[in-house]
Design an enzyme around this catalytic site. Sequence first.
Site, PDB file in Angstrom:
ATOM      1  N   HIS A  19       0.841  -1.210   0.000  1.00 17.22           N
ATOM      2  CA  HIS A  19       0.000   0.000   0.000  1.00 17.22           C
ATOM      3  C   HIS A  19       0.875   1.258   0.000  1.00 17.22           C
ATOM      4  O   HIS A  19       0.614   2.209  -0.733  1.00 17.22           O
ATOM      5  CB  HIS A  19      -0.899   0.045   1.250  1.00 17.22           C
ATOM      6  N   LYS A  69     -17.034  -9.093   9.566  1.00 18.23           N
ATOM      7  CA  LYS A  69     -16.901  -9.564  10.956  1.00 18.23           C
ATOM      8  C   LYS A  69     -15.476 -10.020  11.241  1.00 18.23           C
ATOM      9  O   LYS A  69     -15.037 -10.048  12.373  1.00 18.23           O
ATOM     10  CB  LYS A  69     -17.862 -10.726  11.200  1.00 18.23           C
ATOM     11  N   ARG A  90      -1.475  -6.194  -8.424  1.00 17.18           N
ATOM     12  CA  ARG A  90      -0.325  -7.039  -8.095  1.00 17.18           C
ATOM     13  C   ARG A  90      -0.065  -8.065  -9.183  1.00 17.18           C
ATOM     14  O   ARG A  90       1.010  -8.153  -9.723  1.00 17.18           O
ATOM     15  CB  ARG A  90      -0.563  -7.759  -6.759  1.00 17.18           C
ATOM     16  N   SER A 116      -2.961  -7.985   2.585  1.00 14.69           N
ATOM     17  CA  SER A 116      -3.317  -7.810   4.005  1.00 14.69           C
ATOM     18  C   SER A 116      -3.777  -9.137   4.602  1.00 14.69           C
ATOM     19  O   SER A 116      -3.493  -9.448   5.755  1.00 14.69           O
ATOM     20  CB  SER A 116      -4.436  -6.773   4.149  1.00 14.69           C
TER      21      SER A 116
END
Length: 169
Positions: free
Chosen positions: A17, A41, A90, A128
């Site tokens: 990022h 969640k 990517r 991530s």
Amino acid sequence: MRIALYPGSFDPPTLGHLSIIQRGLEVFDGLTVAVLKNPAKDALFTVEERVELLREVLGNDPRVTVKTFSGLLVKFAQQENVRTVLRGLRAVSDFEYEFQMANMNRKLDPQIDTLFMMTGEKYFYISSRFVRDVARLGGDVSGLVPPVVQAALEARFAASNAAPGGSTK
Ligand code: PNS
């Protein structure tokens, strides 16, 4: 002033990022980093924590603003009066999703365009999601995330990784 919106989940922010932000600043006068307030969640960090991590990592660069948004990205872009969305690409595997999203956004607002930057070759495998998994399982995430994010990940998982049997929760 040419400003672009750099949206994402940033759970957590990675060196990939950061690389896009730094390179985006070579092309644009300013960037608004837009953190999605998603109801997912399984998020590791709260939106507030992600914003804080981004702000710490980005320092006081007046060219970058970190904001949150919910709902449609194009609506947020309209509110911000920004017409360019910046995204990192990517690998080929990113392409289909990004292509669909860019086209959906263009359908929703033809004035908003998406600009893609190829992620630097050092970072093309970083996501991530994998960073969260590696950290959760006690792996070394240095070289994948900035030190402040590494510390936050280690703090988050310190208790579970210290537990006998290595609970992964
Ligand atoms: O970092 P991510 O999770 O790949 O970012 C995805 C993001 C936040 C850019 C995307 O999910 C998004 O823009 N969400 C807002 C909802 C929206 O506008 N959906 C319609 C376009 S597909």
